[in-house]
Write a protein that holds these residues in place. Structure first.
Motif, PDB file in Angstrom:
ATOM      1  N   LEU A 196       0.833  -1.207   0.000  1.00  0.00           N
ATOM      2  CA  LEU A 196       0.000   0.000   0.000  1.00  0.00           C
ATOM      3  C   LEU A 196       0.862   1.248   0.000  1.00  0.00           C
ATOM      4  N   GLU A 197       1.915   1.236   0.812  1.00  0.00           N
ATOM      5  CA  GLU A 197       2.807   2.391   0.864  1.00  0.00           C
ATOM      6  C   GLU A 197       3.493   2.623  -0.476  1.00  0.00           C
ATOM      7  N   GLN A 198       3.883   1.530  -1.130  1.00  0.00           N
ATOM      8  CA  GLN A 198       4.498   1.663  -2.449  1.00  0.00           C
ATOM      9  C   GLN A 198       3.489   2.188  -3.469  1.00  0.00           C
ATOM     10  N   GLY A 199       2.238   1.775  -3.307  1.00  0.00           N
ATOM     11  CA  GLY A 199       1.174   2.278  -4.175  1.00  0.00           C
ATOM     12  C   GLY A 199       0.989   3.776  -4.012  1.00  0.00           C
TER      13      GLY A 199
END
Length: 201
Positions: A4-7
């Motif tokens: 999610l953080e990479q998204g």
């Protein structure tokens, strides 16, 4: 969580800059045209299916795309979302979208044990009328038939909400029932009898 953080990082790096003008406008404007009520199922993504931009859909997602009939005085997040979309945002279309392989409808068709998932069982009682109508039409035990009947039932429940009833009487809103097939990507619209016809492509 790392995914999610990479998204978020990809969104900030690639998506947001390309749509800066849109997001600048959306920061002060909220005028969606459609209320889209769909299942909470992670495989059903309204914006992806309809290829809508941010700000175009007002989305309510519930297990089984269920819409409880209006009950005066009840604290109901679904009813509040519907009322806000119709009375404040002035949406012109409401879509109730069921889908193939719906876990909620499968549980209803199979007879979920209330003791194992009491909150889920309580919520799925809003599909009792759908199940009864499916059985009466000879489709008992058929999840696909229940999915279709459930969409029609939820459209009928929508019409019990005062804001929707007023908008229907004033012909300022249209109700639509859709079925999304996950495996093929097709979307069919139901007529008043529950007969599906593919949306034009």
């Amino acid at each position: 969580m790392q995914d999610l953080e990479q998204g978020v990082a990809r969104f900030r790096r690639n998506v947001f800059p390309a749509k800066t003008e849109l997001f600048t406008r959306l920061a002060t404007t909220h005028r969606p045209a459609t209320l889209f009520i769909s299942c909470s199922d992670a495989r059903v993504v309204p914006e992806l299916i309809t290829q809508s931009e941010p700000g175009e859909l007002f989305v309510i997602r519930t297990a089984g795309n269920l819409v409880p009939a209006y009950a005066p005085g009840s604290a109901d997040g679904v009813a509040a979302g519907i009322e806000y979309a119709v009375a404040v945002l002035g949406i012109s279309d409401i879509v109730v979208c069921g889908h193939s392989g719906c876990g909620a409808m499968t549980a209803v068709a199979d007879g979920l044990d209330p003791a194992s998932l009491p909150a889920v069982a309580g919520w799925l009682r809003h599909a009792d009328a759908s199940q009864a109508r499916t059985t009466a039409e000879g489709g008992a035990g058929t999840v696909a038939a229940l999915v279709r009947q459930n969409v029609l039932t939820q459209l009928a429940n929508l019409a019990t909400h005062p804001s929707v009833a007023r908008a229907l009487a004033g012909e300022t809103v249209t109700l639509r029932g859709w079925i999304y097939d996950i495996g093929t990507g097709t979307v069919a619209e139901l007529d008043a009898t529950g007969r599906p016809s593919a949306l034009a492509v």
